[in-house]
Scaffold this motif. Sequence first.
Motif, PDB file in Angstrom:
ATOM      1  N   SER A 160      51.936  42.483 106.294  1.00 41.47           N
ATOM      2  CA  SER A 160      50.495  42.282 106.133  1.00 41.47           C
ATOM      3  C   SER A 160      50.128  41.695 104.766  1.00 41.47           C
ATOM      4  CB  SER A 160      49.760  43.607 106.348  1.00 41.47           C
ATOM      5  OG  SER A 160      50.184  44.580 105.410  1.00 41.47           O
ATOM      6  N   VAL A 161      51.029  41.801 103.794  1.00 44.21           N
ATOM      7  CA  VAL A 161      50.690  41.296 102.455  1.00 44.21           C
ATOM      8  C   VAL A 161      51.656  40.232 101.960  1.00 44.21           C
ATOM      9  CG1 VAL A 161      49.700  43.544 101.883  1.00 44.21           C
ATOM     10  CG2 VAL A 161      52.033  42.986 101.124  1.00 44.21           C
ATOM     11  N   LYS A 162      52.710  39.989 102.717  1.00 49.50           N
ATOM     12  CA  LYS A 162      53.724  39.030 102.286  1.00 49.50           C
ATOM     13  C   LYS A 162      53.093  37.666 102.038  1.00 49.50           C
ATOM     14  CE  LYS A 162      57.525  39.896 104.275  1.00 49.50           C
ATOM     15  NZ  LYS A 162      58.607  40.025 105.288  1.00 49.50           N
ATOM     16  N   GLY A 163      53.415  37.087 100.900  1.00 48.24           N
ATOM     17  CA  GLY A 163      52.868  35.788 100.542  1.00 48.24           C
ATOM     18  C   GLY A 163      51.564  35.851  99.775  1.00 48.24           C
ATOM     19  N   ARG A 164      50.937  37.035  99.755  1.00 49.72           N
ATOM     20  CA  ARG A 164      49.658  37.183  99.053  1.00 49.72           C
ATOM     21  C   ARG A 164      49.770  38.153  97.859  1.00 49.72           C
ATOM     22  NH1 ARG A 164      45.496  39.561 101.506  1.00 49.72           N
ATOM     23  NH2 ARG A 164      46.769  40.835 102.919  1.00 49.72           N
ATOM     24  N   PHE A 165      50.609  39.161  98.002  1.00 47.69           N
ATOM     25  CA  PHE A 165      50.772  40.172  96.949  1.00 47.69           C
ATOM     26  C   PHE A 165      52.124  39.986  96.273  1.00 47.69           C
ATOM     27  CE2 PHE A 165      47.926  43.780  98.861  1.00 47.69           C
ATOM     28  CZ  PHE A 165      46.890  42.868  98.998  1.00 47.69           C
ATOM     29  N   THR A 166      52.174  40.325  94.981  1.00 44.58           N
ATOM     30  CA  THR A 166      53.424  40.281  94.236  1.00 44.58           C
ATOM     31  C   THR A 166      53.584  41.559  93.430  1.00 44.58           C
ATOM     32  OG1 THR A 166      53.296  37.872  94.037  1.00 44.58           O
ATOM     33  CG2 THR A 166      54.806  39.018  92.567  1.00 44.58           C
ATOM     34  N   ILE A 167      54.699  42.241  93.623  1.00 42.53           N
ATOM     35  CA  ILE A 167      54.999  43.441  92.845  1.00 42.53           C
ATOM     36  C   ILE A 167      55.925  43.053  91.702  1.00 42.53           C
ATOM     37  CG2 ILE A 167      56.996  44.092  94.282  1.00 42.53           C
ATOM     38  CD1 ILE A 167      56.163  47.032  93.860  1.00 42.53           C
ATOM     39  N   SER A 168      55.680  43.641  90.537  1.00 41.87           N
ATOM     40  CA  SER A 168      56.525  43.359  89.382  1.00 41.87           C
ATOM     41  C   SER A 168      56.550  44.574  88.469  1.00 41.87           C
ATOM     42  CB  SER A 168      56.030  42.122  88.625  1.00 41.87           C
ATOM     43  OG  SER A 168      54.728  42.339  88.116  1.00 41.87           O
ATOM     44  N   GLN A 169      57.451  44.554  87.525  1.00 41.89           N
ATOM     45  CA  GLN A 169      57.571  45.682  86.602  1.00 41.89           C
ATOM     46  C   GLN A 169      57.864  45.176  85.206  1.00 41.89           C
ATOM     47  OE1 GLN A 169      60.823  48.052  88.154  1.00 41.89           O
ATOM     48  NE2 GLN A 169      62.286  46.349  88.054  1.00 41.89           N
ATOM     49  N   ASP A 170      57.377  45.900  84.230  1.00 43.92           N
ATOM     50  CA  ASP A 170      57.698  45.637  82.840  1.00 43.92           C
ATOM     51  C   ASP A 170      58.369  46.901  82.317  1.00 43.92           C
ATOM     52  OD1 ASP A 170      57.807  45.299  80.088  1.00 43.92           O
ATOM     53  OD2 ASP A 170      55.877  44.287  79.981  1.00 43.92           O
TER      54      ASP A 170
END
Length: 122
Positions: A63-73
Amino acid sequence: QVQLVESGGGSVQAGGSLRLSCAASGYVSSLYCMGWFRQAPGKERERVAQIRTRGGSTYYSDSVKGRFTISQDNTKNTLYLQMNSLKPGDTAMYYCAGNRFSTCDLAGFNIWGQGTQVTVSS
């Protein structure tokens, strides 16, 4: 113990963007995975995205693939969720979660933040 605190939610019109943040504190090195979940009123909680803290491999729901991006610092012990092209169907309470199991299975997410509300209007 690990504590998670989300921020960045708010109200936005459809097509807009928001970035959620999750600040982790405590025994953060015990986490193998972190993720974002959401729950809308009357609906079950849904895993939106997750990331391995070591290696950075990711998972997204369809449902979110291509629109949301998860990342970490990792220098800041902070998890992010960049949300673009938001839709009214993305309206929900969004929760940050931690997983201390190396398999990173869904059932292993047992550390939760308090949530941050995202509302998308049409």
